[in-house]
Design an enzyme around this catalytic site. Structure first.
Site, mmCIF file in Angstrom:
data_model
loop_
_atom_site.group_PDB
_atom_site.id
_atom_site.type_symbol
_atom_site.label_atom_id
_atom_site.label_comp_id
_atom_site.label_asym_id
_atom_site.label_seq_id
_atom_site.Cartn_x
_atom_site.Cartn_y
_atom_site.Cartn_z
ATOM 1 N N ARG A 261 38.243 -20.245 77.468
ATOM 2 C CA ARG A 261 38.079 -21.633 77.029
ATOM 3 C C ARG A 261 39.099 -22.570 77.677
ATOM 4 N NH1 ARG A 261 36.047 -22.506 71.732
ATOM 5 N NH2 ARG A 261 36.775 -20.402 71.277
ATOM 6 N N TYR A 301 29.216 -22.203 64.392
ATOM 7 C CA TYR A 301 30.587 -22.215 63.865
ATOM 8 C C TYR A 301 30.925 -23.543 63.182
ATOM 9 C CZ TYR A 301 31.057 -18.893 67.821
ATOM 10 O OH TYR A 301 30.892 -17.890 68.746
ATOM 11 N N CYS A 327 13.100 -25.589 65.236
ATOM 12 C CA CYS A 327 12.697 -25.536 63.829
ATOM 13 C C CYS A 327 13.742 -24.856 62.959
ATOM 14 C CB CYS A 327 11.367 -24.819 63.725
ATOM 15 S SG CYS A 327 10.187 -25.524 64.859
HETATM 16 N N1 LLP Z 1 39.809 -11.614 76.135
HETATM 17 C C1 LLP Z 1 39.048 -10.990 75.226
HETATM 18 C C2 LLP Z 1 39.187 -9.557 75.051
HETATM 19 C C3 LLP Z 1 38.132 -11.738 74.456
HETATM 20 O O1 LLP Z 1 37.388 -11.126 73.555
HETATM 21 C C4 LLP Z 1 38.018 -13.132 74.655
HETATM 22 C C5 LLP Z 1 37.075 -13.943 73.880
HETATM 23 C C6 LLP Z 1 38.826 -13.735 75.635
HETATM 24 C C7 LLP Z 1 39.715 -12.941 76.358
HETATM 25 C C8 LLP Z 1 38.766 -15.207 75.937
HETATM 26 O O2 LLP Z 1 39.091 -15.974 74.839
HETATM 27 P P1 LLP Z 1 39.308 -17.570 75.044
HETATM 28 O O3 LLP Z 1 40.478 -17.749 75.956
HETATM 29 O O4 LLP Z 1 38.066 -18.116 75.633
HETATM 30 O O5 LLP Z 1 39.544 -18.072 73.678
HETATM 31 N N2 LLP Z 1 31.940 -17.940 71.171
HETATM 32 C C9 LLP Z 1 33.180 -18.345 70.574
HETATM 33 C C10 LLP Z 1 34.379 -17.725 71.233
HETATM 34 C C11 LLP Z 1 34.320 -16.215 71.296
HETATM 35 C C12 LLP Z 1 35.494 -15.597 71.997
HETATM 36 C C13 LLP Z 1 35.271 -14.149 72.244
HETATM 37 N N3 LLP Z 1 36.316 -13.470 72.946
HETATM 38 C C14 LLP Z 1 33.239 -19.879 70.557
HETATM 39 O O6 LLP Z 1 32.282 -20.528 70.988
HETATM 40 O O7 LLP Z 1 34.196 -20.449 70.069
#
Ligand code: LLP
Length: 405
Positions: A261, A301, A327
């Site tokens: 992110r 979320y 829908c």
């Molecule tokens: N490393 C691992 C092992 C992870 O499971 C994840 C994210 C990341 C790195 C990266 O995380 P970030 O830096 O993006 O926070 N769909 C959700 C977020 C799910 C994150 C899953 N794992 C949302 O839309 O907020």
């Protein structure tokens, strides 16, 4: 961004990514770790578009993958195999075999059973498998429960004592080579304290393992750094790096981190066209051509994304829910958004959708997924074509004819 021209040229709904922003984010995190050997492995799941992977690869990024599909994407995009990590709680034998055959940097194992399967597959292939173990430090990342991963009640990783046993086992195995240690406590994290706690626990284990002659080379602190969607106060890369490094002392490890992110979230815009306005009693709805199949975060979320009307001078606004045509009552992009009176064809832009936007999109309601466009070097480039109806039914048509139901 010239949203009107973009809508004319590429149609809507449309994802647009500002690659300059991605570059700035990448450089800021790389720079924060400059005192150390570091490897930034982009979390492919955040946005797996090949052009984004290639762009980050050219900047020096590796990839954190959670399926063999993501590993294949990283390789196709030209990411060096020695910068690819394969994580995830449920790897299948064929996925393990593929990763070993490709000789990627390491497989990150998340349970004792998985370690044994990796060993068995490696033995069968007569290859030594480089591994790391994911620690579950039982630390609360203080984020949305669906994206919190470092607590005992979450399915991820193993506790410190189990991890130690797994390392001792791996060290003695002819087919395993423990080279890393890993910990990822959650996503959209805004508080530095959980990182401090988790890295302290992981670094302590690293030290204990060294005393047992298990000398690991990679210290992977995961991803999770939060971004600003509205008015959040976020963690500075420098503070993040300091929190990690403070616990590492003199140990000569390469620090790995896996931001998703943070690198791409604020680079992304979802451009959508107004179809209709309607009122149910006093409640105002703006119905647009994007929907929850394009961006599921609000419905899933209750996530906030800023929505802005393009080129509307009108000062007078009122609150409206911005909704799609699907829908489900959870099909909304924004609730109580202040918007001027809108007409058919007006454009709205939904912001900060670069991460977990397109990558979580679907074909629900037999809707084709959007096109994606990159903005780089002052030019727009198509990086994914809009799907067609034929793309959607392609996996079924042949079966329909052959099955003759
Ligand atoms: N490393 C691992 C092992 C992870 O499971 C994840 C994210 C990341 C790195 C990266 O995380 P970030 O830096 O993006 O926070 N769909 C959700 C977020 C799910 C994150 C899953 N794992 C949302 O839309 O907020």
């Amino acid at each position: 961004m010239d949203f009107e021209s973009l809508a004319l040229e590429y149609k809507t709904p449309l994802y647009i990514y500002d690659f300059e922003h991605i570059k700035e984010q990448f450089e800021s995190i790389k720079d924060a770790f400059r005192a150390r050997k570091s490897l930034i492995c982009y979390a492919v799941k955040a946005n797996s578009n090949l052009s984004i992977l290639r762009y980050l690869g050219k900047l020096g990024a590796g990839c954190d993958c959670v399926s063999v599909g993501e590993v294949k994407r990283a390789l196709i995009a030209g990411i060096s195999k020695y910068k690819i990590i394969f994580s995830g709680v449920g790897k299948e034998d064929n996925e393990i075999a593929y990763a070993l055959r490709q000789n990627i940097l390491m497989l990150n194992v998340e349970s004792e059973e998985e370690l044994k399967r990796v060993e068995a597959v490696a033995k069968y292939m007569e290859i030594k498998a480089r591994i790391s173990v994911r620690i579950n430090p039982d630390v609360d990342a203080k984020t949305h429960p669906y994206i919190s991963t470092g607590l005992k009640q979450n399915k991820f990783g193993v506790d410190v004592d189990t991890a130690k046993k797994l390392y001792i086992y791996a060290k003695s195995s002819e087919w395993l080579e423990p080279i890393g240690i890993h910990c990822h406590i959650g996503s959209q994290i805004l508080d530095i304290e959980p990182y401090k706690e988790a890295t302290k626990i992981t670094a302590e284990l690293l030290k204990n393992l060294k005393a047992l002659d298990i000398d690991l080379k990679f210290f992977d602190v995961g991803g999770g750094i939060g971004i600003r969607y509205k008015d959040e106060i976020t963690i500075e890369p420098y503070d993040f790096a300091q929190a990690v490094l403070a616990n590492l002392g003199e140990s000569d490890v390469t620090v790995v981190c896996e931001p998703g992110r943070f690198l791409v979230g604020n680079s992304g815009y979802l451009l959508t066209k107004v179809l209709y306005e309607k009122k149910n009693g006093n409640k105002r709805f703006v119905i647009v051509d994007a929907a929850m199949n394009d961006l599921i975060r609000p419905g899933f979320y209750n996530a906030y994304h800023e929505i802005e009307a393009i080129n509307k001078d009108e000062q007078k606004t009122s609150k409206a829910d911005v909704v799609g045509a699907i829908c489900e009552s959870s099909d909304f992009l924004g609730k109580n958004v202040s918007l001027p009176r809108l007409n058919h064809g007006d454009l709205l832009v939904v912001k900060s959708v670069g991460a977990y936007g397109f990558s979580m999109s679907s074909n629900y309601n037999t809707r084709a997924r959007c096109a994606e466009v990159a903005f780089a070097e002052n030019k727009y480039r198509l990086i994914r074509k809009r799907e067609t109806f034929e793309d959607l039914i392609g996996c079924e048509t042949e079966c329909l004819v052959r099955g003759n139901l």
